[in-house]
Motif scaffolding. Structure first.
Motif, PDB file in Angstrom:
ATOM      1  N   LEU A  86      88.045  53.969 104.133  1.00 17.79           N
ATOM      2  CA  LEU A  86      88.765  53.907 105.487  1.00 17.79           C
ATOM      3  C   LEU A  86      87.755  54.108 106.782  1.00 17.79           C
ATOM      4  O   LEU A  86      88.081  53.531 107.557  1.00 17.79           O
ATOM      5  CB  LEU A  86      89.667  55.205 105.227  1.00 17.79           C
ATOM      6  N   LEU A  87      86.816  55.009 106.462  1.00 15.90           N
ATOM      7  CA  LEU A  87      85.764  55.009 107.604  1.00 15.90           C
ATOM      8  C   LEU A  87      85.111  53.821 107.718  1.00 15.90           C
ATOM      9  O   LEU A  87      84.856  53.843 109.309  1.00 15.90           O
ATOM     10  CB  LEU A  87      84.731  56.171 107.102  1.00 15.90           C
ATOM     11  N   MET A  88      84.652  53.028 106.960  1.00 19.19           N
ATOM     12  CA  MET A  88      83.892  51.817 107.374  1.00 19.19           C
ATOM     13  C   MET A  88      84.965  50.868 107.840  1.00 19.19           C
ATOM     14  O   MET A  88      84.422  50.282 109.023  1.00 19.19           O
ATOM     15  CB  MET A  88      83.578  51.174 105.951  1.00 19.19           C
ATOM     16  N   ASN A  89      86.046  50.858 107.651  1.00 16.54           N
ATOM     17  CA  ASN A  89      87.163  49.972 108.524  1.00 16.54           C
ATOM     18  C   ASN A  89      87.413  50.460 109.713  1.00 16.54           C
ATOM     19  O   ASN A  89      87.377  49.840 110.827  1.00 16.54           O
ATOM     20  CB  ASN A  89      88.342  49.848 107.613  1.00 16.54           C
ATOM     21  N   ALA A  90      87.416  51.717 109.855  1.00 14.54           N
ATOM     22  CA  ALA A  90      87.612  52.267 111.233  1.00 14.54           C
ATOM     23  C   ALA A  90      86.496  52.270 112.031  1.00 14.54           C
ATOM     24  O   ALA A  90      86.514  51.811 113.218  1.00 14.54           O
ATOM     25  CB  ALA A  90      88.099  53.791 110.949  1.00 14.54           C
ATOM     26  N   LEU A  91      85.261  52.128 111.361  1.00 11.76           N
ATOM     27  CA  LEU A  91      83.973  52.038 112.196  1.00 11.76           C
ATOM     28  C   LEU A  91      83.821  50.528 112.776  1.00 11.76           C
ATOM     29  O   LEU A  91      83.509  50.478 113.887  1.00 11.76           O
ATOM     30  CB  LEU A  91      82.856  52.590 111.338  1.00 11.76           C
ATOM     31  N   ILE A  92      84.305  49.609 112.042  1.00 10.48           N
ATOM     32  CA  ILE A  92      84.355  48.438 112.581  1.00 10.48           C
ATOM     33  C   ILE A  92      85.155  48.200 113.604  1.00 10.48           C
ATOM     34  O   ILE A  92      84.665  47.609 115.085  1.00 10.48           O
ATOM     35  CB  ILE A  92      84.771  47.560 111.705  1.00 10.48           C
ATOM     36  N   ILE A  93      86.449  48.787 113.863  1.00 15.46           N
ATOM     37  CA  ILE A  93      87.330  48.680 114.979  1.00 15.46           C
ATOM     38  C   ILE A  93      86.576  49.322 116.367  1.00 15.46           C
ATOM     39  O   ILE A  93      86.727  49.044 117.246  1.00 15.46           O
ATOM     40  CB  ILE A  93      88.561  49.345 114.609  1.00 15.46           C
ATOM     41  N   VAL A  94      86.055  50.954 115.871  1.00 18.32           N
ATOM     42  CA  VAL A  94      85.664  51.643 117.041  1.00 18.32           C
ATOM     43  C   VAL A  94      84.411  51.028 117.457  1.00 18.32           C
ATOM     44  O   VAL A  94      84.231  50.921 118.865  1.00 18.32           O
ATOM     45  CB  VAL A  94      85.230  52.836 116.251  1.00 18.32           C
ATOM     46  N   SER A  95      83.420  50.358 116.681  1.00 16.43           N
ATOM     47  CA  SER A  95      82.414  49.682 117.135  1.00 16.43           C
ATOM     48  C   SER A  95      82.750  48.623 118.017  1.00 16.43           C
ATOM     49  O   SER A  95      81.751  48.323 119.107  1.00 16.43           O
ATOM     50  CB  SER A  95      81.402  49.347 116.011  1.00 16.43           C
ATOM     51  N   ILE A  96      83.601  47.704 117.854  1.00 15.64           N
ATOM     52  CA  ILE A  96      84.054  46.604 118.810  1.00 15.64           C
ATOM     53  C   ILE A  96      84.576  47.416 120.042  1.00 15.64           C
ATOM     54  O   ILE A  96      84.074  46.673 121.100  1.00 15.64           O
ATOM     55  CB  ILE A  96      85.262  46.086 118.307  1.00 15.64           C
ATOM     56  N   LEU A  97      85.139  48.320 120.055  1.00 15.83           N
ATOM     57  CA  LEU A  97      85.652  48.940 121.484  1.00 15.83           C
ATOM     58  C   LEU A  97      84.289  49.580 122.102  1.00 15.83           C
ATOM     59  O   LEU A  97      84.244  49.416 123.273  1.00 15.83           O
ATOM     60  CB  LEU A  97      86.623  49.967 121.043  1.00 15.83           C
TER      61      LEU A  97
END
Length: 374
Positions: free
Chosen positions: A288-299
């Motif tokens: 879950l953290l890795m998937n959230a990291l992808i989204i946060v990193s895009i932003l």
């Protein structure tokens, strides 16, 4: 911030590498034509499955296992269609020991009640559960029998996948279940089993009774497989094994709409907070953290806080390690053609998984025409 990004990425990379190692370490099981010995009671709960039952019944009729060594127990969970009539019609023309019983509701989990009801009436010492929307391979029971004869297992998890069709929603789900199956087999290969699928799950009735069945988690609607696996592992982990056999693969149907898929995942998510297996909890958190990291990193990249090359490295690492695990799993299941949709699925999945995780914190979900609370 950069240190957090690097830490999560490297931990995720290590986790998936471990699953790949475990997947390879878990050796495939081959049939050697031993004389059949094991008696099975196959339990199939159902509710409003009249459209799916013909394929299941046809596959039951094609099983090669000696008919006197197994019985099929269908458990009707308050169906509102002609499912029972269809089974009874099939029963009249079949030489297989088949019966239809009514579910005895005792808890908040209809499926656990159905399995418990059937086990009380089961004639044989080994229980196998599957679902009404599944099809069974003809050497399904032979595979379990020979595996049981050659090991000391009292609980056996086995492979499950979706039927592959020509639409993206289906292929998205196939990719997802292949990743889950890769993690499942990887966990068993690492001797840290934490996942299984109730559509292809076997255990001794005696062991089920010894661990008190589903007692302790009957307030949770799902988890008839994973909570029982946790109990079996705690009872005797060495006797909990995975049947990695191509001839034991059960095929089931994917969801027909995104809303149905979300409801299915909300149902799955409803049990995660009650897991007792620390390895399973940590795995779920890292993913879950890795998937959230992808989204946060895009932003953060859009706002200039993170450099574009940092986002590229994160995505590059996740993409390559994910595709490697799924490639190995897809090869085992002979579904490599689904990899054509991997790139698009890879782009969508972080948003999908985080959305489901967010909804699971407060939203009720519907399943088989019923509403359930988280």
């Amino acid at each position: 911030m950069f240190l957090i990004i690097i830490s999560i990425t490297l931990i995720y990379l290590l986790l998936i590498v471990c699953f790949i190692y475990g997947f390879e370490k878990l050796k495939p099981f081959k049939l050697i034509n031993l004389p059949a010995k094991t008696n099975f009671s196959v339990i199939i709960p159902f509710r409003n499955e009249v459209e799916n039952l013909p394929d299941l019944l046809a596959s039951i009729n094609s099983l090669e296992y000696p008919k006197h060594l197994f019985e099929i127990i269908f458990v009707d969970d308050s169906s509102e269609d002609d499912s029972s009539k269809l089974i009874l019609k099939f029963l009249a023309d079949s030489q297989i020991d088949i019966k239809v019983i009514q579910n005895e509701r005792q808890t908040h989990s209809p499926k656990k009640d159905a399995i418990t009801t059937a086990i009380k009436q089961a004639k044989h010492g080994w229980i196998i559960t599957t679902d009404a929307d599944c099809t069974l391979p003809k050497y399904w029971l032979d595979s379990f029998d020979e595996f049981i004869q050659q090991t000391e297992a009292t609980c056996v998890a086995a492979p499950v996948t979706y039927q592959l069709t020509n639409n993206f929603l289906n292929r998205f789900q196939v990719l997802d279940i292949l990743s889950l199956q890769g993690a499942t087999m990887g966990g068993f290969g690492l001797q840290k089993p934490f996942l299984c699928n109730g559509a292809n799950f076997a255990y001794k009735k005696e062991t089920f009774n010894t661990v008190n069945g589903f007692e302790g988690n009957s307030n949770i609607s799902s988890g008839d497989d994973i909570f029982l696996l946790e109990k079996m592992v705690k009872h005797n982990s060495k006797q909990v094994q995975f049947l990695k056999s191509e001839q034991a693969i059960v095929t089931t149907s994917s969801q027909d709409s995104w809303q149905q898929l979300i409801n299915q995942r909300l149902r799955w998510a409803s049990k995660t907070k009650s897991y007792n297996n620390w390895f399973g909890k940590v795995t779920g958190l890292i993913v879950l953290l890795m998937n959230a990291l992808i989204i946060v990193s895009i932003l953060l990249t859009i706002f200039g806080i993170v450099l574009p090359k940092t986002l590229f490295y994160i995505v590059f690492i996740k993409f390559n390690i994910d595709v490697l695990l799924i490639y190995k799993t897809a090869t085992f299941y002979e579904q490599r053609e689904v990899l054509r949709s991997f790139l698009f699925g890879f782009i969508i999945y972080p948003f999908f998984s985080c959305y489901v995780a967010f909804l699971s914190m407060f939203k009720t979900f519907k399943w088989k025409g019923r509403s359930f609370k988280q």
